[in-house]
Design a protein around this motif. Structure first.
Motif, PDB file in Angstrom:
ATOM      1  N   MET A   1       0.840  -1.287  -0.029  1.00  0.00           N
ATOM      2  CA  MET A   1      -0.077  -0.116  -0.141  1.00  0.00           C
ATOM      3  C   MET A   1       0.871   1.282   0.189  1.00  0.00           C
ATOM      4  N   TYR A   2       0.303   2.220  -0.625  1.00  0.00           N
ATOM      5  CA  TYR A   2       1.313   3.500  -0.567  1.00  0.00           C
ATOM      6  C   TYR A   2       0.132   4.606  -0.438  1.00  0.00           C
ATOM      7  N   LYS A   3       0.377   5.760   0.060  1.00  0.00           N
ATOM      8  CA  LYS A   3      -0.345   6.929   0.109  1.00  0.00           C
ATOM      9  C   LYS A   3      -0.122   7.806  -0.698  1.00  0.00           C
ATOM     10  N   ASP A   4      -1.056   8.502  -1.477  1.00  0.00           N
ATOM     11  CA  ASP A   4      -1.100   9.448  -2.308  1.00  0.00           C
ATOM     12  C   ASP A   4      -0.824  11.002  -1.522  1.00  0.00           C
ATOM     13  N   MET A   5      -0.762  12.000  -2.179  1.00  0.00           N
ATOM     14  CA  MET A   5      -0.481  13.264  -1.678  1.00  0.00           C
ATOM     15  C   MET A   5      -1.628  13.798  -0.790  1.00  0.00           C
ATOM     16  N   LYS A   6      -2.729  13.156  -0.947  1.00  0.00           N
ATOM     17  CA  LYS A   6      -3.957  13.409  -0.077  1.00  0.00           C
ATOM     18  C   LYS A   6      -3.955  12.804   1.084  1.00  0.00           C
ATOM     19  N   GLY A   7      -3.100  11.519   1.202  1.00  0.00           N
ATOM     20  CA  GLY A   7      -3.314  10.610   2.295  1.00  0.00           C
ATOM     21  C   GLY A   7      -4.124   9.509   2.083  1.00  0.00           C
ATOM     22  N   SER A   8      -4.834   9.354   0.844  1.00  0.00           N
ATOM     23  CA  SER A   8      -5.701   8.300   0.759  1.00  0.00           C
ATOM     24  C   SER A   8      -4.785   7.109   0.287  1.00  0.00           C
ATOM     25  N   ALA A   9      -5.119   5.488   0.828  1.00  0.00           N
ATOM     26  CA  ALA A   9      -4.117   4.606   0.568  1.00  0.00           C
ATOM     27  C   ALA A   9      -4.851   3.806  -0.724  1.00  0.00           C
ATOM     28  N   HIS A  10      -3.804   3.327  -1.474  1.00  0.00           N
ATOM     29  CA  HIS A  10      -3.814   2.581  -2.628  1.00  0.00           C
ATOM     30  C   HIS A  10      -3.163   1.250  -2.652  1.00  0.00           C
ATOM     31  N   ARG A  11      -3.549   0.290  -3.163  1.00  0.00           N
ATOM     32  CA  ARG A  11      -2.787  -0.902  -3.251  1.00  0.00           C
ATOM     33  C   ARG A  11      -1.962  -0.919  -4.753  1.00  0.00           C
ATOM     34  N   LEU A  12      -0.799  -1.150  -4.657  1.00  0.00           N
ATOM     35  CA  LEU A  12       0.250  -1.267  -5.919  1.00  0.00           C
ATOM     36  C   LEU A  12       0.190  -2.548  -6.687  1.00  0.00           C
ATOM     37  N   ALA A  13      -0.746  -3.678  -5.890  1.00  0.00           N
ATOM     38  CA  ALA A  13      -0.566  -4.892  -6.781  1.00  0.00           C
ATOM     39  C   ALA A  13      -2.131  -5.545  -6.286  1.00  0.00           C
ATOM     40  N   PRO A  14      -2.616  -6.516  -7.199  1.00  0.00           N
ATOM     41  CA  PRO A  14      -3.756  -7.230  -6.666  1.00  0.00           C
ATOM     42  C   PRO A  14      -3.876  -7.890  -5.430  1.00  0.00           C
ATOM     43  N   PRO A  15      -4.909  -8.101  -4.721  1.00  0.00           N
ATOM     44  CA  PRO A  15      -4.747  -8.699  -3.505  1.00  0.00           C
ATOM     45  C   PRO A  15      -4.303 -10.129  -3.685  1.00  0.00           C
ATOM     46  N   GLU A  16      -3.668 -10.653  -2.607  1.00  0.00           N
ATOM     47  CA  GLU A  16      -3.331 -11.808  -2.366  1.00  0.00           C
ATOM     48  C   GLU A  16      -4.630 -13.071  -2.675  1.00  0.00           C
ATOM     49  N   ILE A  17      -4.413 -14.263  -2.946  1.00  0.00           N
ATOM     50  CA  ILE A  17      -4.989 -15.331  -2.796  1.00  0.00           C
ATOM     51  C   ILE A  17      -4.633 -16.484  -1.950  1.00  0.00           C
ATOM     52  N   ALA A  18      -5.172 -16.802  -0.927  1.00  0.00           N
ATOM     53  CA  ALA A  18      -5.131 -17.967  -0.061  1.00  0.00           C
ATOM     54  C   ALA A  18      -6.132 -18.646   0.056  1.00  0.00           C
ATOM     55  N   VAL A  19      -6.275 -19.996  -0.717  1.00  0.00           N
ATOM     56  CA  VAL A  19      -7.377 -20.884  -0.558  1.00  0.00           C
ATOM     57  C   VAL A  19      -7.060 -22.334  -0.345  1.00  0.00           C
ATOM     58  N   LYS A  20      -8.143 -23.054   0.145  1.00  0.00           N
ATOM     59  CA  LYS A  20      -7.834 -24.376   0.533  1.00  0.00           C
ATOM     60  C   LYS A  20      -7.749 -25.097  -1.008  1.00  0.00           C
ATOM     61  N   ALA A  21      -6.523 -25.520  -1.254  1.00  0.00           N
ATOM     62  CA  ALA A  21      -6.303 -26.147  -2.429  1.00  0.00           C
ATOM     63  C   ALA A  21      -7.148 -27.240  -2.813  1.00  0.00           C
ATOM     64  N   MET A  22      -7.249 -28.226  -2.051  1.00  0.00           N
ATOM     65  CA  MET A  22      -8.144 -29.403  -2.131  1.00  0.00           C
ATOM     66  C   MET A  22      -9.510 -28.976  -1.571  1.00  0.00           C
ATOM     67  N   PRO A  23     -10.424 -28.456  -2.315  1.00  0.00           N
ATOM     68  CA  PRO A  23     -11.828 -28.142  -1.645  1.00  0.00           C
ATOM     69  C   PRO A  23     -12.811 -29.228  -1.195  1.00  0.00           C
ATOM     70  N   GLU A  24     -13.416 -28.807  -0.037  1.00  0.00           N
ATOM     71  CA  GLU A  24     -14.340 -29.633   0.388  1.00  0.00           C
ATOM     72  C   GLU A  24     -15.423 -30.037  -0.266  1.00  0.00           C
ATOM     73  N   ASP A  25     -15.862 -28.950  -1.066  1.00  0.00           N
ATOM     74  CA  ASP A  25     -17.236 -28.747  -1.943  1.00  0.00           C
ATOM     75  C   ASP A  25     -16.858 -29.200  -3.261  1.00  0.00           C
ATOM     76  N   GLU A  26     -17.337 -30.284  -3.766  1.00  0.00           N
ATOM     77  CA  GLU A  26     -17.062 -30.868  -4.903  1.00  0.00           C
ATOM     78  C   GLU A  26     -17.416 -30.187  -6.110  1.00  0.00           C
TER      79      GLU A  26
END
Length: 165
Positions: A1-26
């Motif tokens: 995250m970075y803050k612009d000159m007005k103090g607003s926060a911005h993400r530099l990259a898309p958000p992370e992904i953290a999922v259970k690889a082997m899903p319980e729901d078929e």
């Protein structure tokens, strides 16, 4: 995250992904062909990349194809091989596929289930025995397949959005 000159926060990259690889729901597994499913983990539209688990519950030829970019795979369960090579990728094997190589993925008769993690960038170009182009997949066709499947099974077409970057 970075803050612009007005103090607003911005993400530099898309958000992370953290999922259970082997899903319980078929229903999370997307059918690709008879006895073949994929489970999306990340669908990166920014660079044309997708990471998924490929699950196969049938023996025989899956596809003859090539990739214009490198592919990385890790066998979680079972085994498979390429008809054009003399090695077998078994549970725990890492596979690197160089760009441009034509290969035919085969699951042996005595393998009841194969699950492999694949990291693919670009496309997967399907070929017939004469090397004639007969189809392709890329991150966008994968997203379309997921949307249609998730809508059909009651998860909602937008269920796939959590994996899209």
């Amino acid at each position: 995250m970075y803050k612009d000159m007005k103090g607003s926060a911005h993400r530099l990259a898309p958000p992370e992904i953290a999922v259970k690889a082997m899903p319980e729901d078929e229903r999370v597994w997307v059918p690709q062909a008879e006895g073949v499913w994929f489970r999306p983990l990340m669908l990166n539209t920014l660079v044309g990349q997708w990471c998924n688990l490929l699950r196969v519950r049938r023996a025989g030829v899956l596809s003859r194809h090539l990739h214009p970019n490198p592919v990385h795979g890790y066998v979680i369960e079972g085994r498979w091989f390429y008809r054009e090579h003399d090695w077998v990728a078994e549970t725990g094997s890492y596979v690197f596929e160089p760009p441009g190589e034509v290969h035919t993925l085969v699951v042996p008769e005595d393998c009841p289930e194969m699950i492999t993690f694949f990291n693919i960038t670009g496309s997967m170009i399907y070929l017939d025995e004469a090397n004639k182009h007969v189809g392709y997949e890329d991150v966008f066709t994968k997203i379309d397949m997921c949307r249609a499947h998730y809508a059909e099974v009651g998860l909602g077409a937008d269920y796939v959005d959590q994996f899209v970057r």
